[in-house]
Design an enzyme around this catalytic site. Structure first.
Site, short mmCIF file in Angstrom:
data_model
loop_
_atom_site.label_atom_id
_atom_site.label_comp_id
_atom_site.label_asym_id
_atom_site.label_seq_id
_atom_site.Cartn_x
_atom_site.Cartn_y
_atom_site.Cartn_z
N LYS A 11 0.82 -1.21 0.00
CA LYS A 11 0.00 0.00 0.00
C LYS A 11 0.86 1.28 0.00
O LYS A 11 2.06 1.23 0.29
CB LYS A 11 -0.94 -0.04 1.20
CG LYS A 11 -1.92 -1.22 1.13
CD LYS A 11 -2.94 -1.15 2.24
CE LYS A 11 -3.93 -2.28 2.14
NZ LYS A 11 -5.01 -2.16 3.16
N HIS A 117 -2.26 -5.47 1.39
CA HIS A 117 -3.56 -6.11 1.23
C HIS A 117 -3.32 -7.56 0.86
O HIS A 117 -2.37 -7.87 0.15
CB HIS A 117 -4.33 -5.42 0.09
CG HIS A 117 -5.53 -6.20 -0.36
ND1 HIS A 117 -6.72 -6.18 0.34
CD2 HIS A 117 -5.70 -7.05 -1.39
CE1 HIS A 117 -7.58 -6.97 -0.28
NE2 HIS A 117 -6.99 -7.51 -1.32
N GLU A 128 -9.59 -10.02 -7.92
CA GLU A 128 -8.65 -8.92 -7.69
C GLU A 128 -7.45 -9.00 -8.64
O GLU A 128 -6.95 -7.97 -9.10
CB GLU A 128 -8.19 -8.96 -6.23
CG GLU A 128 -9.33 -8.60 -5.27
CD GLU A 128 -9.01 -8.83 -3.81
OE1 GLU A 128 -9.89 -8.58 -2.98
OE2 GLU A 128 -7.88 -9.26 -3.48
P1 CMP Z 1 -7.43 -4.63 3.41
O1 CMP Z 1 -6.99 -5.99 3.82
O2 CMP Z 1 -6.80 -4.04 2.23
O3 CMP Z 1 -9.03 -4.65 3.20
C1 CMP Z 1 -9.88 -3.60 3.54
C2 CMP Z 1 -9.17 -2.42 4.12
O4 CMP Z 1 -9.97 -1.49 4.80
C3 CMP Z 1 -8.21 -2.91 5.19
O5 CMP Z 1 -7.16 -3.64 4.64
C4 CMP Z 1 -7.83 -1.59 5.85
O6 CMP Z 1 -6.84 -0.89 5.13
C5 CMP Z 1 -9.15 -0.85 5.76
N1 CMP Z 1 -9.81 -0.87 7.07
C6 CMP Z 1 -10.39 -1.93 7.67
N2 CMP Z 1 -10.90 -1.56 8.86
C7 CMP Z 1 -10.65 -0.24 8.99
C8 CMP Z 1 -10.94 0.71 10.01
N3 CMP Z 1 -11.60 0.36 11.11
N4 CMP Z 1 -10.52 1.99 9.80
C9 CMP Z 1 -9.88 2.34 8.68
N5 CMP Z 1 -9.57 1.46 7.68
C10 CMP Z 1 -9.94 0.20 7.84
#
Ligand code: CMP
Length: 140
Positions: A11, A117, A128
């Site tokens: 990221k 991710h 994806e």
């Molecule tokens: P990722 O695994 O990329 O999938 C969804 C993303 O949403 C996660 O990682 C985080 O980057 C983001 N995310 C999940 N929960 C929260 C939260 N409570 N606050 C901000 N970002 C979040």
């Protein structure tokens, strides 16, 4: 049946801090082969589409802004039990809860800025991967 591929993005904050090489090292050290890789910037529209499943969540706007705020590194990775093992390698979404030795424990800043991710299912890994790569961009 579990497939042997998953999809990941390093990221924006991890790329900006210079962690790309260290994270790729951990991924290769865990036994993954890189089948496709690119450095790219996501538009707000692309970031919104990629995370559309989270559209109703309160953090969605923040997530889209963050993911379109700088280049990411997208990869397709191959190994037995790729999706599940990769979730273990990256650790919990919240780095405060991530286990020692995981990528997020080492390099994530917060729940939002969490370094990497990883796809959460074989089905999403395929969706994806296709979002970011054409068939010609994936090595055999
Ligand atoms: P990722 O695994 O990329 O999938 C969804 C993303 O949403 C996660 O990682 C985080 O980057 C983001 N995310 C999940 N929960 C929260 C939260 N409570 N606050 C901000 N970002 C979040």
């Amino acid at each position: 049946m579990a497939t042997n591929r998953t999809f990941t993005m390093i990221k924006p904050e991890a790329v900006a801090k210079g962690y790309t090489g260290k994270i790729i090292d951990m991924i290769i050290g865990a036994g993954y082969q890189i089948k496709a890789m690119k450095l790219k910037s996501l538009s707000k529209t692309e970031a919104g589409e990629f995370y559309a499943v989270h559209a109703e969540r309160p953090f969605y706007g923040e997530l889209v802004d963050y993911m379109s705020g700088g280049p990411i590194v997208a990869m397709i990775l191959e190994k037995d039990n790729a999706v599940e093992d990769f979730r273990t390698l990256i650790g919990a979404t919240d780095p405060a809860e991530a286990a020692e030795g995981t990528i997020r424990k080492a390099y994530a800043t917060s729940k939002g800025e969490n370094a990497v991710h990883g796809s959460d299912s074989d089905e999403n890994a395929a969706i994806e991967s296709a979002f970011h790569f054409s068939a010609e961009e994936i090595v055999g």
